[in-house]
Write an enzyme that holds these catalytic residues in place. Structure first.
Site, mmCIF file in Angstrom:
data_model
loop_
_atom_site.group_PDB
_atom_site.id
_atom_site.type_symbol
_atom_site.label_atom_id
_atom_site.label_comp_id
_atom_site.label_asym_id
_atom_site.label_seq_id
_atom_site.Cartn_x
_atom_site.Cartn_y
_atom_site.Cartn_z
ATOM 1 N N GLU A 528 -1.199 7.983 31.327
ATOM 2 C CA GLU A 528 -1.298 7.673 32.753
ATOM 3 C C GLU A 528 -2.682 7.911 33.351
ATOM 4 O O GLU A 528 -3.124 7.168 34.227
ATOM 5 C CB GLU A 528 -0.253 8.475 33.537
ATOM 6 C CG GLU A 528 1.162 7.970 33.395
ATOM 7 C CD GLU A 528 1.847 8.400 32.109
ATOM 8 O OE1 GLU A 528 2.966 7.943 31.846
ATOM 9 O OE2 GLU A 528 1.246 9.217 31.348
ATOM 10 N N TYR A 554 5.880 10.564 36.723
ATOM 11 C CA TYR A 554 4.736 10.537 35.819
ATOM 12 C C TYR A 554 3.409 10.418 36.567
ATOM 13 O O TYR A 554 2.344 10.501 35.950
ATOM 14 C CB TYR A 554 4.857 9.386 34.827
ATOM 15 C CG TYR A 554 6.133 9.374 34.020
ATOM 16 C CD1 TYR A 554 6.969 10.494 33.953
ATOM 17 C CD2 TYR A 554 6.520 8.237 33.322
ATOM 18 C CE1 TYR A 554 8.134 10.471 33.215
ATOM 19 C CE2 TYR A 554 7.689 8.205 32.579
ATOM 20 C CZ TYR A 554 8.506 9.328 32.532
ATOM 21 O OH TYR A 554 9.665 9.296 31.805
ATOM 22 N N HIS A 595 13.359 11.916 36.068
ATOM 23 C CA HIS A 595 13.465 10.490 36.358
ATOM 24 C C HIS A 595 13.988 10.225 37.760
ATOM 25 O O HIS A 595 14.283 9.085 38.109
ATOM 26 C CB HIS A 595 14.386 9.793 35.345
ATOM 27 C CG HIS A 595 13.756 9.627 34.002
ATOM 28 N ND1 HIS A 595 13.694 10.642 33.079
ATOM 29 C CD2 HIS A 595 13.134 8.572 33.428
ATOM 30 C CE1 HIS A 595 13.083 10.223 31.992
ATOM 31 N NE2 HIS A 595 12.726 8.965 32.171
#
Length: 805
Positions: A528, A554, A595
């Site tokens: 990332e 993320y 998530h």
């Protein structure tokens, strides 16, 4: 340490070569005296802090010879010699930055906003237009965080590859950004900083992408006081990177090593490095070894505290300037007295530049000081307050008073004469007000775009629908809108994990790679920080990248780059640079700790300078992309993760409709209570409206749509004036985004004066969300929580109509 090898035979040099060598020698000493004298300016109190590039003069001069117009530098705070050598900074400008001269003309890099040795080219003109980057030697604005410059370097280099290979960018409108992709991105980094993860991530990504970048590692043996034996395996970055060396049948890097004191070898090494990168688009790493650092790390300390006598003696012997002096004499290029004369001239030039910079810095301040002393004299005479005279005397006797001292004396004098009136006091009040206005411009302007291209200037165009609109999965609205975007804007490209062949994990880019090619729609590794860096670098070079971070959680992997680099680039250059990158991600309610995060408070408080969009559905999200691509600011768009399979009506003006920034939408008008939210949670509240209406509660439901900017026209405050009750529903932790929203409504919008009931914030629990549907229900606001909270607010106001549940 290795010993310098004596040359057994002398070389012959032409007159032109000798002249160039002597010019290099003098320039090296110009830079060295800049470091020596600059340090004294800090220690005598004329400057706040100093960090310099002494010891790296000759390697940087050799590097600069390969830096061409159109090339980009992404460096760090030791590159002053390089900047002098390419002619993009003058000694006077270097001192102006040391003094923090808050003027673009004096300090073009940052107008006094950054500490010294943080450089930047002015890539945008006064009208907000990109300048022709192929006609200048370009520097992306420096940042201090260790190795932070590396991820952006990847994008600067990748832009050359895009311009070389993408047929859609061969038109004349793109010529100002690239000449057939022949530009190199040069990166510089200290050896100790190669320990940072972003360095390794960048090196790996650069090898995978095969982009034209030349990375110079200056190896002086230390990271501040810490020896490289604690920094780097085998104490050699080139040795442990040897597996990256390209071979005849496998791509990789060209890895070169050279001594910092070997003038001839440095010239040869950088010539070879640049040719490989420019012609072949192969990344090169140059490990510059045995660098000295004569003054230690910075003005904050002395290197004598951590270097032993042998090391200090070696550094004197192997100083690159001293070795060049010996080499020049040995090769009969010049005599010692000629070199002494050049060094003396260099010192004189620096002293002259220092004086000119200080005089230019102090002149307007002295004029302001004189004006205020005159006003204070008048005020003391008018008011008879002794303290005013004391403030004036202290200011007058302070020879290096700066603006804060002047303004402080004026404001203290107004406080001392509170309750009085008179012309002198009014004059001083006016001066203070004007000074605060001028200093807002000096220190607080250009956080966001102030050009005609600001996305805030983009008109709202609502989605239009056929008489009987087709209902499709939300992802198809997004996908078909991306199709129109790629068709409309040939410089737009998207990249991220699973973005290419798969068309992203939710198929919002389905089929786009097949249609537009791998250059414009591409997959990346799981990295990332450098996905973001690709975006920043390419955005600086005129492309319109959309960097996809697969899930909102993320974002933490690249948050340092967003906060320290992307969010500040326009501010720290006072409008001289921009990186209109769009960060695409998805988040909110799903399953599990990693998530379903919604760390909105962390993001909103760490990315000022970036627009932050939180749409409730994918039509709204598509509108944000359409808006932002017409503007010149960076943004984050958080697509609602549970919206890709929900049905939405398909607009017939895809690629054209826009969602405005900072403009909340009243989705349901009501009179009893104002309820505000965003994203997936908003949709849950909307589903409760029939139940609330049945209970006799009229809800004014507002979608904030963007957290940055937030409600520019005070729509929520006006609603509160009608309902007098407020609930904020948010799936961030307590005190996160809800606190940010509440502060704005109560203070900025004056909502406090319209409240008849206590304002409420309904948030997630303080922990990360637990897994599965029950985890979601008990971790975040659920339908019953929302209904009962709204009902309880109404019950408190009218218990008879709304009896306790």
């Amino acid at each position: 340490m290795a010993k310098a090898k004596k040359k057994s035979t002398k070389k012959k040099f032409t007159a032109a070569q000798k002249k160039e060598i002597l010019n290099d020698f003098k320039l090296g000493w110009v830079s060295r005296h800049m470091s020596l004298i600059g340090r004294k300016e800090v220690l005598t109190g004329k400057a706040k802090f100093g960090i310099f590039g002494d010891g790296k003069e000759i390697p940087q001069i050799a590097l600069a010879k390969q830096f061409k117009e159109g090339d980009f530098r992404s460096g760090y705070y030791r590159d002053q010699t390089f900047m002098l050598a390419i002619g993009e900074v003058t000694p006077q400008q270097l001192f102006a930055q040391l003094y923090a001269h808050a003027d673009v003309e004096a300090d073009p890099s940052s107008a006094g906003r950054q500490m010294n040795s943080h450089f930047a080219s002015r890539l945008i003109d006064e009208n907000g237009e990109w300048k022709d980057q192929t006609k200048s030697k370009n520097t992306a604005s420096d940042i201090s965080p260790t190795a932070g410059q590396m991820s952006r370097l990847l994008g600067l280099a990748q832009a050359s590859k895009v311009y070389r290979n993408e047929k859609a960018l061969k038109g004349k409108e793109w010529k100002k950004f690239s000449s057939k992709g022949n530009e190199i991105a040069f990166g510089t980094i200290g050896d100790a900083s190669t320990s940072e993860g972003v360095f390794w991530e960048t090196i790996n990504a650069g090898g995978v992408l095969q982009v034209p970048m030349v990375v110079s590692v200056w190896d002086d043996g230390y990271g501040i006081s810490v020896s490289k034996k604690y920094q780097t395996t085998k104490e050699s970055i080139s040795e442990i990177l040897s597996g990256f060396q390209r071979t005849d049948d496998k791509d990789g890097y060209e890895i070169l090593t050279v001594k910092a004191w070997d003038y001839e070898a440095l010239l040869d090494t950088y010539e070879k490095a640049a040719k490989i990168a420019r012609d072949e688009h192969v990344p090169v790493l140059v490990h510059v070894q045995e660098v000295t650092q004569p003054q230690g790390h910075s003005t904050s300390g002395s290197h004598e505290r951590y270097k032993d006598e042998d090391r200090l003696n070696w550094e004197e012997e192997y100083c690159c300037l001293e070795r060049l002096r010996q080499w020049i004499i040995e090769n009969d290029i010049a005599k010692a007295d000629k070199l002494d004369e050049l060094e003396k001239e260099a010192k004189a030039e620096i002293n002259e530049a220092k004086k000119a910079a200080w005089d230019a810095f102090m002149k307007p301040i002295k004029e302001e000081k004189k004006s205020v002393l005159d006003l204070l004299s008048k005020l003391q005479e008018e008011s008879g307050v002794k303290e005013v005279g004391d403030f004036a005397k202290a200011l007058k006797n302070y020879p290096t008073a700066i603006r804060k001292d002047i303004l402080s004396a004026a404001r203290k004098s107004l406080a001392a004469t509170a309750g009085q009136s008179g012309s002198a006091r009014q004059e001083l009040k006016d001066w203070v007000a004007n000074s605060l206005k001028e200093n807002r411009e000096r220190y607080s302007s250009h956080l966001y775009s102030e050009t005609k291209y600001s996305p805030l200037n983009v008109d709202e165009i609502k989605p239009e629908y056929d008489e009987k609109p087709k209902k499709v999965d939300g992802r198809l609205v997004l996908r078909d809108n991306f199709d129109k975007i790629f068709e409309k804007y040939p410089n737009t490209l998207v990249f991220g994990e699973d973005s290419g062949k798969l068309g992203d994990v939710n198929k919002g880019l389905e089929g786009m790679q097949d249609k537009y090619g791998e250059t414009r729609v591409s997959d990346t590794g799981i990295r990332e920080a450098t996905i973001l860096g690709q975006g920043i670098g390419m955005a600086i070079r005129g492309l319109r990248p959309i960097a996809e971070i697969q899930y909102l959680d993320y974002l933490l992997y690249c948050f340092q780059g967003i906060s320290d680099d992307l969010a500040t680039i326009r501010y720290r250059t006072k409008g001289g640079q921009a990186a209109p990158l769009i960060v695409r991600t998805r988040g909110h309610r799903l399953e599990g700790i990693w998530h379903s995060g919604s760390p909105m408070g962390m993001i909103v408080n760490g990315v000022r300078g970036v627009h932050f969009c939180v749409p409730r559905n994918l039509t709204e999200a598509a509108g944000f992309y359409n808006t932002l691509l017409q503007g010149d600011d960076p943004a984050i768009i958080v697509e609602p993760l549970n919206g890709y399979r929900l049905k939405e009506e398909l607009p017939n003006n895809l690629g054209e409709f826009t969602t405005p920034l900072g403009k909340p939408e009243i989705v349901n008008e009501g009179s009893d209570i104002t309820v505000i939210s965003y994203g997936s949670t908003f949709n849950m509240i909307e589903s409760l409206l029939p139940q609330l209406e049945k209970a006799g509660i009229s809800v004014e439901l507002i979608d904030v749509r963007t957290l940055l900017p937030f409600d520019i026209d005070h729509v929520i405050g006006k609603s509160l004036g009608k309902t007098n009750r407020l609930l904020i529903v948010d799936e961030d932790v307590p005190g996160g985004a809800s606190a940010y929203i509440l502060q704005n409504i109560l203070e900025v919008q004056g909502g406090y004066f319209n409240l008849d009931s206590e304002p409420k914030c309904l948030t997630a629990k303080a922990h990360r969300p637990a897994y599965a549907s029950d985890g979601d229900y008990f971790s975040k606001p659920n339908a019953e929580d929302i209904f009962e909270t709204i009902y309880s607010i109404m019950s408190e106001a009218d218990p008879a109509q709304y009896p306790e549940i």
